[in-house]
Motif scaffolding. Structure first.
Motif, PDB file in Angstrom:
ATOM      1  N   ASP A  86     -19.937  -1.346   4.350  1.00 50.24           N
ATOM      2  CA  ASP A  86     -19.968  -1.936   5.533  1.00 50.24           C
ATOM      3  C   ASP A  86     -19.049  -1.290   6.665  1.00 50.24           C
ATOM      4  N   GLY A  87     -18.845  -0.021   6.535  1.00 44.44           N
ATOM      5  CA  GLY A  87     -17.944   0.602   7.627  1.00 44.44           C
ATOM      6  C   GLY A  87     -16.523   0.382   7.231  1.00 44.44           C
ATOM      7  N   LYS A  88     -16.118  -0.026   6.231  1.00 43.76           N
ATOM      8  CA  LYS A  88     -14.617  -0.100   5.852  1.00 43.76           C
ATOM      9  C   LYS A  88     -14.323   0.322   4.376  1.00 43.76           C
ATOM     10  N   LEU A  89     -12.959   0.693   4.249  1.00 50.03           N
ATOM     11  CA  LEU A  89     -12.726   1.130   2.836  1.00 50.03           C
ATOM     12  C   LEU A  89     -12.001  -0.261   2.239  1.00 50.03           C
ATOM     13  N   HIS A  90     -12.546  -0.596   1.190  1.00 47.69           N
ATOM     14  CA  HIS A  90     -12.063  -1.844   0.387  1.00 47.69           C
ATOM     15  C   HIS A  90     -11.057  -1.359  -0.754  1.00 47.69           C
ATOM     16  N   VAL A  91     -10.082  -1.883  -0.832  1.00 51.93           N
ATOM     17  CA  VAL A  91      -8.863  -1.732  -1.681  1.00 51.93           C
ATOM     18  C   VAL A  91      -8.034  -2.943  -2.026  1.00 51.93           C
ATOM     19  N   ASN A  93      -8.024  -4.886   2.570  1.00 59.91           N
ATOM     20  CA  ASN A  93      -6.825  -4.803   1.347  1.00 59.91           C
ATOM     21  C   ASN A  93      -7.429  -6.394   0.558  1.00 59.91           C
ATOM     22  N   LYS A  94      -6.569  -6.716  -0.402  1.00 58.49           N
ATOM     23  CA  LYS A  94      -6.398  -7.764  -1.268  1.00 58.49           C
ATOM     24  C   LYS A  94      -8.195  -8.187  -1.826  1.00 58.49           C
ATOM     25  N   GLY A 119      -4.828  -1.784  -7.454  1.00 58.39           N
ATOM     26  CA  GLY A 119      -5.160  -0.104  -7.292  1.00 58.39           C
ATOM     27  C   GLY A 119      -6.823   0.217  -7.276  1.00 58.39           C
ATOM     28  N   ALA A 120      -7.563  -0.923  -7.098  1.00 53.52           N
ATOM     29  CA  ALA A 120      -8.944  -0.740  -6.842  1.00 53.52           C
ATOM     30  C   ALA A 120      -9.146  -0.002  -5.590  1.00 53.52           C
ATOM     31  N   LEU A 164       0.832  -1.065   0.019  1.00 55.76           N
ATOM     32  CA  LEU A 164       0.067   0.015  -0.083  1.00 55.76           C
ATOM     33  C   LEU A 164       0.759   1.198  -0.168  1.00 55.76           C
ATOM     34  N   LEU A 165       1.904   1.172   0.914  1.00 53.87           N
ATOM     35  CA  LEU A 165       2.751   2.539   0.771  1.00 53.87           C
ATOM     36  C   LEU A 165       3.499   2.783  -0.563  1.00 53.87           C
ATOM     37  N   ASN A 166       3.750   1.525  -1.440  1.00 51.43           N
ATOM     38  CA  ASN A 166       4.454   1.765  -2.598  1.00 51.43           C
ATOM     39  C   ASN A 166       3.489   2.263  -3.545  1.00 51.43           C
TER      40      ASN A 166
END
Ligand SMILES: Nc1nc2c(ncn2[C@@H]2O[C@H](COP(=O)(O)OP(=O)(O)OP(=O)(O)O)[C@@H](O)[C@H]2O)c(=O)[nH]1
Ligand SMILES: [Mg+2]
Length: 425
Positions: free
Chosen positions: A326-331, A313-314, A336-337, A233-235
């Motif tokens: 659902d109260g969370k950020l999905h990435v 993530n993932k 990059g989604a 994620l940092l990258n």
């Protein structure tokens, strides 16, 4: 007489153009030695001239020359800018000739120091110029530019004038109290004046925390279990491969930092070791560091597949929709989604932390320290019943303000006293 100094004022070579700056009483004479018999351009006009080796008469470069006559220059002294071709060889040859002609290489900050010593700028502006050069984001640039324009200097000058007047009032009270013709019972007015000044200093000081955030950047720590994809994620957010990513749990040990620009506001993003129980002393140290940095961060991004994490993530593996639900950020750090949503959310958070509008007034620890000192003395003076001791506290406050701008001038106190009262009787 001051030395005449020179330095390469533009960036790394090679470059299209390099700017060599020369300042000091001999600047124009030294320039003439490099340009031979050619007439020098009038002040503040850019003209092309041949720069030659004085001894052999050999051509070094054809350069643009600009002369600034003191005091109308950055340093306040006679100054010259030579805009030559930006090769290592040209710059070295011009500098060699400047040394032969009697100038010497400038020390770090020496041009700015001369600007300060000649009274062109005060200490707060000198500090701001350093920040302006370091600025990486709009917020940093705007803050530095406002300070370099003399915002705090003007305030400090205004406060100092008020202080000098208050001191003059107090001294008059002391010296002429028994004569009955000057400022009888002025202490109430003086007390109110001190209170108003203390309020002004207090509200300037209140801007210091935001200034600090702008200068240092907001810190955002990515934490979570091993293999959550923190380094990935940092990258992805840094858009370069800063951190090592492997399928091996426990890859990251040291805390890694990258600078981010969040919609014009500066941030430092931290990658940390995955949090878990471990026997490995190296990993354990990494985890201890991760916890320590996360505890001090302005924001903690908790990453992972687990139920308590705020960022999942993932999602490319699970098929979940990117973005908030659902109260969370999905990435997915891999595809990059969801990352545009994360960046937008971070930018909104940064905008909350560093509000738009007037940049902060107090921008360094030195300034904050001296203003706190000033405020302390003002509060002391306000509470003091004895006029002699109150005057003493005001003097100390004025001294602290003088140190803020770098000019301390007790003569002005006397000047104000004599100019305001008719002592001739
Ligand atoms: N499919 C998929 N794999 C990912 C994603 N993000 C990371 N990975 C993989 O997960 C593994 C771990 O990724 P890292 O970024 O090293 O995870 P970490 O959280 O930094 O791990 P530690 O440093 O060990 O704590 C690597 O094999 C990555 O390629 C993702 O969004 N999707
Ligand atoms: Mg990692």
């Amino acid at each position: 007489m001051a030395d005449t100094i020179y330095a390469l004022s533009s960036g790394a070579l090679p470059a299209g153009v390099a700017v060599i700056r020369l300042s000091g009483p001999d600047s124009i004479g030294i320039l003439q030695r490099l340009t031979g018999d050619a007439a020098l351009p009038p002040a503040r006009s850019a003209m092309l001239r041949s720069i030659m080796e004085a001894e052999s008469g050999q051509l070094i470069d054809r350069s643009i020359i600009i002369i600034f006559k003191g005091p109308h220059s950055f340093t306040g002294e006679d100054s010259v800018e030579i805009h030559c071709h930006g090769s290592i060889a040209v710059v070295a040859a011009v500098q060699r000739e400047l040394s032969r002609a009697g100038a010497r290489p400038a020390e770090a900050g020496e041009f700015t120091r001369r600007a300060f010593e000649s009274g062109r700028i005060d200490l707060t502006q000198a500090e701001a110029l350093a920040h302006l050069i370091e600025a990486e984001t709009d917020a940093q640039r705007e803050q530095a530019l406002s300070q370099a324009g003399g915002r705090l200097r003007d305030l400090a000058d205004q406060w100092r004038d008020t202080l000098i007047n208050l001191m003059a009032d107090l001294e008059a009270d002391l010296d002429f109290a028994d004569e009955g013709d000057v400022a009888a019972g002025a202490t109430g007015t003086i007390g109110r004046g001190i209170g108003a000044l203390a309020d002004a200093v207090r509200s300037a000081l209140a801007t210091a925390p935001v200034a600090e955030r702008i200068r240092q950047g907001l810190t955002i720590a990515i934490v979570g279990p091993p293999n959550a994809g923190k380094s990935s994620l940092l990258n992805a957010l840094a858009r370069r491969e800063v951190a090592i990513v492997t399928p091996h749990a426990g890859t990251t040990r040291d805390v890694l930092e990258v600078h981010l620009n969040l919609g014009g506001r500066p941030a430092v993003l931290l990658d940390t070791a995955g949090l878990r129980e471990t026997e490995d002393p190296v990993e354990a140290e990494g985890i201890a560091r991760a916890r320590a940095r996360a505890a001090k961060a302005d924001l903690v991004l908790d990453l992972g597949p687990g139920p308590k994490q705020m960022i999942v993530n993932k999602i490319d593996e699970t098929g979940a929709q990117p973005g908030w639900h659902d109260g969370k950020l999905h990435v997915s750090a891999a595809t990059g989604a969801g990352l545009p949503e994360l960046e937008a959310w971070l930018a909104a958070w940064a905008a909350d932390q560093i509000p738009a509008g007037e940049p902060p007034v107090v921008t360094t620890a030195r300034q904050a320290h001296l203003l706190s000192e000033t405020l302390g003395y003002l509060i002391e003076a306000e509470r003091e019943n004895d006029s002699v001791l109150a005057a003493e506290s005001l003097r100390a406050a004025a001294h602290a303000l003088g140190r803020l701008t770098g000019r301390i001038d007790p003569e002005t106190v006397l000047g104000a006293i004599f100019s305001r009262f008719c002592i001739g009787k």
